[in-house]
Design a protein around this motif. Structure first.
Motif, mmCIF file in Angstrom:
data_model
loop_
_atom_site.group_PDB
_atom_site.id
_atom_site.type_symbol
_atom_site.label_atom_id
_atom_site.label_comp_id
_atom_site.label_asym_id
_atom_site.label_seq_id
_atom_site.Cartn_x
_atom_site.Cartn_y
_atom_site.Cartn_z
ATOM 1 N N SER A 10 -5.269 -8.305 -8.846
ATOM 2 C CA SER A 10 -5.028 -6.696 -9.263
ATOM 3 C C SER A 10 -5.046 -6.426 -10.845
ATOM 4 O O SER A 10 -4.939 -5.249 -10.983
ATOM 5 N N VAL A 15 1.910 -4.276 -7.743
ATOM 6 C CA VAL A 15 1.350 -3.279 -7.144
ATOM 7 C C VAL A 15 1.229 -3.886 -5.423
ATOM 8 O O VAL A 15 0.532 -3.189 -4.557
ATOM 9 N N THR A 143 -4.882 -2.012 -5.775
ATOM 10 C CA THR A 143 -4.339 -0.978 -6.787
ATOM 11 C C THR A 143 -3.407 0.012 -6.251
ATOM 12 O O THR A 143 -3.442 0.020 -4.820
ATOM 13 N N ALA A 149 -2.248 1.198 -13.071
ATOM 14 C CA ALA A 149 -2.563 0.253 -11.853
ATOM 15 C C ALA A 149 -4.019 0.426 -11.840
ATOM 16 O O ALA A 149 -5.006 -0.533 -11.753
ATOM 17 N N VAL A 150 -4.768 1.524 -11.917
ATOM 18 C CA VAL A 150 -5.987 1.954 -11.777
ATOM 19 C C VAL A 150 -6.647 1.459 -13.231
ATOM 20 O O VAL A 150 -7.699 0.904 -13.067
ATOM 21 N N ALA A 153 -6.975 -2.404 -12.909
ATOM 22 C CA ALA A 153 -7.859 -2.691 -11.832
ATOM 23 C C ALA A 153 -9.316 -2.591 -12.238
ATOM 24 O O ALA A 153 -10.242 -3.517 -12.174
#
Lengths: 265, 88
Positions: A10, A15, A143, A149-150, A153
């Motif tokens: 990730s 996450v 994610t 988080a995106v 990723a």
């Protein structure tokens, strides 16, 4: 039989990589697949407690790599599922105790006797990550529908592309349909469009995941929207064409409709 | 452009729309490995170089990223000063 090695990673921590790994292991084993889940987070092992297997560990991955035991001796069989095994990480060492080549060798050995090897990658992009992706035939990127988080990723996808690792599939974890509806959470389509990789699973945010972690019984053992979302991913991994189901628990009117029109539901 | 639309719009953008827009920009910069500051410098130098050949409307120059599927594109929109009536 040559098993498939899938690495769950990730970039960003927290996450839900370990939760996803544990639940996919359970779901695949419930679909009669022989599975080993491998904890590649050396020094910070967690997969054992997620699966409730922490009291049964004798040897770990580093013991195998350093020749203190045979690979089979380090595998912990799940009490509930005959088809599910754990290869635990060492808790008292660090990521430099294992090399990417070691991981390739361990997986090549296990591949002979299992259908799936699921590797739980540590967060970050350092050696622990390199170890985890080295033997992978495919990557599952976890994610959350949020900016940090995106972004991480995307960075991981870029690194994997540069190393020609893949194919990579996306799992969106902790989606809250109510927040999406209200306009306070990124929706699935937006995340998929931004990351431009194929979606393989959507897992809703679910408080019972905490209880599952408390007791060491992954939610995929039980029926429910979240448990089912992991089974859907498992079935997609097995080549089935499973449509992405709506994530909401059936509301009052849905239930009423089902009573009124039993076949309509 | 979408940011501009949002700024001109009467409606307040939702937090997820803001997240989308921020991600679009941050991913474009991450992927191309160009920081917003660097993009400004690039734009200034671009103006200097192109001005040597043709008169341009420096204030109207826009250098932006566009996103395709996993590819970024640097787009420079450079309005030319055409005709004497547009001269300073």
């Amino acid at each position: 039989m040559a098993g498939k090695v899938l690495t769950i990673t990730s970039g960003k921590g927290g996450v839900g990589k370990t939760t996803v790994t544990a639940n996919l292991g359970v779901a695949l084993a419930l679909h009669s697949q022989r599975v080993t889940v491998i904890d590649a987070d050396i020094g910070l092992r967690n997969l054992d407690v997620m699966l409730g297997l922490e009291n049964r560990i004798v040897y770990d991955l580093v013991d195998v790599v350093e020749g203190r035991c045979r690979l089979r001796q380090a595998l912990v069989r799940d009490k509930r599922l005959q088809e599910l095994f754990l290869l635990p990480a060492a808790q008292t060492r660090d990521k430099t105790a294992v090399s990417p080549q070691d991981m390739v060798q361990v997986c090549d050995d296990l591949r002979q006797s299992f259908d799936f090897l699921l590797i739980d990658s540590p967060a970050g992009i350092e050696q622990g990550f390199q170890n985890a992706v080295a033997p992978a035939d495919g990557i599952l990127i976890v994610t959350n529908p949020e900016v940090a988080a995106v972004r991480d990723a995307d960075r991981i996808i870029g690194l994997l592309e540069a190393e020609e690792k893949g194919p990579a599939h996306l799992i969106i974890n902790r989606l809250k349909p109510k927040l999406v509806e209200r306009g306070d959470m990124l929706d699935t389509a937006t995340v998929v469009e931004l990351l431009a990789i194929q979606l393989i699973g959507i897992v809703p945010e679910d408080e019972s995941v905490i209880a599952a972690a408390n007791t060491g019984r992954p939610i995929a053992f039980d029926d429910g929207v979240t448990g089912r979302s992991f089974h859907d991913i498992a079935r997609r991994l097995l080549g089935e064409n499973i449509p992405f189901a709506p994530l909401k628990e059936p509301g009052f009117f849905d239930r009423l409709l089902r009573i009124v029109r039993p076949e309509g539901g | 452009m979408r940011l501009l639309d949002l700024l001109l719009c009467r409606r307040q953008p939702s937090s997820s729309e803001i997240a989308h827009e921020r991600l679009r920009l941050v991913l474009a910069h991450d992927r191309a490995n160009i920081s917003p500051g660097m993009l400004d410098t690039l734009k200034d130098e671009l103006i200097t170089v192109i001005s040597r050949y043709v008169p341009i409307d420096a204030a109207g120059v826009e250098v932006t990223f566009t996103q395709g599927r996993r590819e970024s594109r640097l787009v420079a929109d450079i309005p030319l000063q055409t005709g004497k009536q547009h001269g300073q």
